[in-house]
Motif scaffolding. Structure first.
Motif, PDB file in Angstrom:
ATOM      1  N   ASP A 126       0.813  -1.218   0.000  1.00 24.50           N
ATOM      2  CA  ASP A 126       0.000   0.000   0.000  1.00 24.50           C
ATOM      3  C   ASP A 126       0.844   1.264   0.000  1.00 24.50           C
ATOM      4  N   ASN A 127       2.032   1.191   0.604  1.00 24.87           N
ATOM      5  CA  ASN A 127       2.914   2.349   0.582  1.00 24.87           C
ATOM      6  C   ASN A 127       3.351   2.638  -0.849  1.00 24.87           C
ATOM      7  N   LEU A 128       3.519   1.560  -1.623  1.00 27.93           N
ATOM      8  CA  LEU A 128       3.949   1.724  -3.011  1.00 27.93           C
ATOM      9  C   LEU A 128       2.828   2.250  -3.896  1.00 27.93           C
ATOM     10  N   HIS A 129       1.603   2.127  -3.421  1.00 22.84           N
ATOM     11  CA  HIS A 129       0.492   2.592  -4.240  1.00 22.84           C
ATOM     12  C   HIS A 129       0.031   3.986  -3.856  1.00 22.84           C
ATOM     13  N   ASP A 130       0.814   4.622  -3.023  1.00 16.89           N
ATOM     14  CA  ASP A 130       0.564   6.012  -2.674  1.00 16.89           C
ATOM     15  C   ASP A 130       1.241   6.866  -3.746  1.00 16.89           C
ATOM     16  N   THR A 134       6.697   9.619  -3.773  1.00 12.56           N
ATOM     17  CA  THR A 134       7.989  10.167  -4.205  1.00 12.56           C
ATOM     18  C   THR A 134       8.113  11.642  -3.823  1.00 12.56           C
ATOM     19  N   GLU A 135       7.025  12.378  -4.036  1.00 17.04           N
ATOM     20  CA  GLU A 135       7.040  13.804  -3.730  1.00 17.04           C
ATOM     21  C   GLU A 135       7.181  14.017  -2.211  1.00 17.04           C
ATOM     22  N   THR A 136       6.465  13.233  -1.437  1.00 18.33           N
ATOM     23  CA  THR A 136       6.568  13.307   0.020  1.00 18.33           C
ATOM     24  C   THR A 136       8.007  13.046   0.454  1.00 18.33           C
ATOM     25  N   LEU A 137       8.611  12.024  -0.149  1.00 21.48           N
ATOM     26  CA  LEU A 137       9.990  11.678   0.197  1.00 21.48           C
ATOM     27  C   LEU A 137      10.961  12.785  -0.199  1.00 21.48           C
ATOM     28  N   ARG A 138      10.729  13.339  -1.362  1.00 20.28           N
ATOM     29  CA  ARG A 138      11.609  14.413  -1.828  1.00 20.28           C
ATOM     30  C   ARG A 138      11.610  15.567  -0.828  1.00 20.28           C
ATOM     31  N   LYS A 139      10.408  15.906  -0.334  1.00 19.72           N
ATOM     32  CA  LYS A 139      10.280  16.992   0.643  1.00 19.72           C
ATOM     33  C   LYS A 139      10.943  16.632   1.962  1.00 19.72           C
ATOM     34  N   LEU A 140      10.714  15.391   2.401  1.00 29.95           N
ATOM     35  CA  LEU A 140      11.322  14.934   3.660  1.00 29.95           C
ATOM     36  C   LEU A 140      12.842  15.033   3.598  1.00 29.95           C
ATOM     37  N   LYS A 168       5.907  -0.761 -10.357  1.00 24.15           N
ATOM     38  CA  LYS A 168       7.039  -0.441 -11.225  1.00 24.15           C
ATOM     39  C   LYS A 168       7.175   1.077 -11.385  1.00 24.15           C
ATOM     40  N   ARG A 169       6.031   1.734 -11.595  1.00 28.40           N
ATOM     41  CA  ARG A 169       6.058   3.183 -11.803  1.00 28.40           C
ATOM     42  C   ARG A 169       6.602   3.897 -10.565  1.00 28.40           C
ATOM     43  N   ILE A 170       6.104   3.517  -9.391  1.00 28.55           N
ATOM     44  CA  ILE A 170       6.551   4.166  -8.156  1.00 28.55           C
ATOM     45  C   ILE A 170       8.031   3.894  -7.914  1.00 28.55           C
ATOM     46  N   LEU A 171       8.449   2.644  -8.103  1.00 28.87           N
ATOM     47  CA  LEU A 171       9.855   2.322  -7.861  1.00 28.87           C
ATOM     48  C   LEU A 171      10.753   3.102  -8.820  1.00 28.87           C
ATOM     49  N   GLU A 172      10.288   3.248 -10.061  1.00 27.41           N
ATOM     50  CA  GLU A 172      11.085   4.026 -11.016  1.00 27.41           C
ATOM     51  C   GLU A 172      11.222   5.474 -10.587  1.00 27.41           C
ATOM     52  N   SER A 173      10.148   6.038 -10.075  1.00 25.95           N
ATOM     53  CA  SER A 173      10.236   7.453  -9.673  1.00 25.95           C
ATOM     54  C   SER A 173      11.093   7.592  -8.415  1.00 25.95           C
ATOM     55  N   LEU A 174      11.031   6.612  -7.522  1.00 27.03           N
ATOM     56  CA  LEU A 174      11.896   6.657  -6.330  1.00 27.03           C
ATOM     57  C   LEU A 174      13.359   6.534  -6.733  1.00 27.03           C
ATOM     58  N   HIS A 175      13.602   5.649  -7.685  1.00 30.97           N
ATOM     59  CA  HIS A 175      14.963   5.406  -8.141  1.00 30.97           C
ATOM     60  C   HIS A 175      15.517   6.652  -8.828  1.00 30.97           C
ATOM     61  N   GLU A 176      14.664   7.318  -9.581  1.00 31.48           N
ATOM     62  CA  GLU A 176      15.054   8.544 -10.262  1.00 31.48           C
ATOM     63  C   GLU A 176      15.433   9.632  -9.258  1.00 31.48           C
ATOM     64  N   LEU A 177      14.725   9.623  -8.138  1.00 33.21           N
ATOM     65  CA  LEU A 177      15.016  10.571  -7.065  1.00 33.21           C
ATOM     66  C   LEU A 177      16.395  10.304  -6.454  1.00 33.21           C
ATOM     67  N   GLY A 178      16.884   9.065  -6.607  1.00 35.69           N
ATOM     68  CA  GLY A 178      18.212   8.729  -6.081  1.00 35.69           C
ATOM     69  C   GLY A 178      18.180   7.783  -4.897  1.00 35.69           C
ATOM     70  N   VAL A 179      16.963   7.315  -4.569  1.00 34.30           N
ATOM     71  CA  VAL A 179      16.806   6.359  -3.479  1.00 34.30           C
ATOM     72  C   VAL A 179      17.176   4.969  -4.005  1.00 34.30           C
ATOM     73  N   ARG A 180      17.838   4.144  -3.171  1.00 31.63           N
ATOM     74  CA  ARG A 180      18.193   2.790  -3.599  1.00 31.63           C
ATOM     75  C   ARG A 180      17.004   1.846  -3.421  1.00 31.63           C
ATOM     76  N   ILE A 181      16.927   0.850  -4.289  1.00 29.26           N
ATOM     77  CA  ILE A 181      15.834  -0.117  -4.226  1.00 29.26           C
ATOM     78  C   ILE A 181      16.408  -1.515  -3.972  1.00 29.26           C
ATOM     79  N   SER A 182      15.849  -2.186  -2.979  1.00 27.47           N
ATOM     80  CA  SER A 182      16.319  -3.513  -2.619  1.00 27.47           C
ATOM     81  C   SER A 182      15.157  -4.505  -2.656  1.00 27.47           C
TER      82      SER A 182
END
Ligand code: C2E
Ligand code: CA
Ligand code: CA
Ligand code: CA
Length: 284
Positions: A126-130, A134-140, A168-182
């Motif tokens: 559910d966190n991935l479907h928010d 990505t925007e929230t994380l960028r601000k944080l 996939k879409r959310i992970l791509e945007s997080l990855h673009e932000l520079g966050v690592r994905i595991s």
């Protein structure tokens, strides 16, 4: 909707209490939901940190943040007692946001005292479907003046299975932000290989079920070695989780695994202990 209130209303109306998605609707369980909601608001969540060690250098390779609930009467509760309930009631969303913020703050605090400790956070489906994640994380990250690379998001294959396209879409945007994905618990979900091909992955964590008896089980050993090679051929870091003995850690090092995590190094610890641990492990 407020699950507990809804259930109480139904009960008063003489209806059988059934809350969609809640697998167990006993009054105790519904009480727990209300308490958990209040618990999040009142700051009862805690993060414990379990370190990873880089097998090439012996130095610390960051920590994984694992949530606990400091329940006013029951004491410190492990996630196994509330994650499913949080997922079924939607409370996993505010919990996930709290976790991300707390983890980023902690990483900032460690970097402030010269400890180069990255933090990994577990997210549920559910966190991935928010869509705003990505925007929230960028601000944080901006608020805390933290670098995106200090943060790793751990997701399981099972979580991504539900709505693969959206995930996939959310992970791509997080990855673009520079966050690592595991990819967590690697090998236990369906079509593990498809994820490696489709998703912007930086790291795989070999599930404990394979690591556990790899010294006595040839097939387990074979799977662990194959995942290590596969990960490396794809340019990924490979972490072995749930390592409980030195002999396994040594074998993993010989197989070229990048890092290990498990009771052999440390159990998950509250922040002060984790700080001490990291300071002692700091490679000069
Ligand atoms: P996980 O992500 O696979 O985390 C590893 C779990 O294995 C942790 O349990 C950890 O304490 C335990 N562990 C670590 N090393 C060893 C070892 O050497 N031997 C054994 N037997 N166990 C080991 P914990 O903290 O109870 O967490 C359980 C699960 O709850 C996690 O599994 C994760 O799926 C979930 N979880 C924890 N924190 C969060 C969170 O903030 N958000 C979400 N969505 N899920 C979380
Ligand atoms: Ca994890
Ligand atoms: Ca795991
Ligand atoms: Ca696991």
């Amino acid at each position: 909707a407020d699950v507990a209130m809804y259930a109480a209303k139904r009960r008063r109306a003489g209806k059988v209490v059934y809350t969609p998605g809640l697998s167990d609707c006993t009054p105790q369980r519904l009480g727990l939901v209300a308490e958990f909601r209040r618990g999040i608001e009142e700051g009862q969540l805690r993060l414990h940190y379990q370190p990873k060690v880089d097998l090439a250098t012996g130095g610390a390779a960051g920590v994984e943040a694992l949530v606990r609930w400091q329940h006013p009467r029951e004491g410190l509760m492990p996630p196994g007692r509330f994650i499913t309930m949080a997922e079924e009631t939607g409370l996993i969303r505010p919990m996930g946001l709290w976790t991300l913020e707390a983890a980023i703050r902690q990483s900032r605090a460690w970097h402030d005292v010269g400890l180069d400790a990255d933090v990994a956070v577990n997210l549920s489906v559910d966190n991935l479907h928010d869509e705003g994640l990505t925007e929230t994380l960028r601000k944080l990250l901006e608020t805390e003046q933290a670098q995106p690379g200090w943060l790793t998001i751990e997701v399981t294959e099972t979580a991504m299975m539900k709505h693969p396209k959206q995930a996939k879409r959310i992970l791509e945007s997080l990855h673009e932000l520079g966050v690592r994905i595991s990819i967590d618990d690697f090998g236990t979900g369906y079509s593990s290989l498809a994820y490696l091909k489709e998703l912007p992955v930086d790291e795989v964590k070999v599930d404990r079920s394979f690591v556990k008896d790899m010294l006595v089980d040839d097939r387990g050993a074979c799977i662990v070695r194959t995942v290590i090679d596969l990960g490396h051929n794809l340019g990924l870091k490979v972490v072995a989780e749930g390592v409980e003995d030195l002999a396994s850690a040594e074998r993993l090092a010989a197989w070229g695994c990048d890092s290990v995590q498990g009771f052999v190094l440390s159990r998950p610890m509250p922040s002060p202990e984790a700080t001490t641990w990291l300071a002692a492990r700091e490679t000069p």
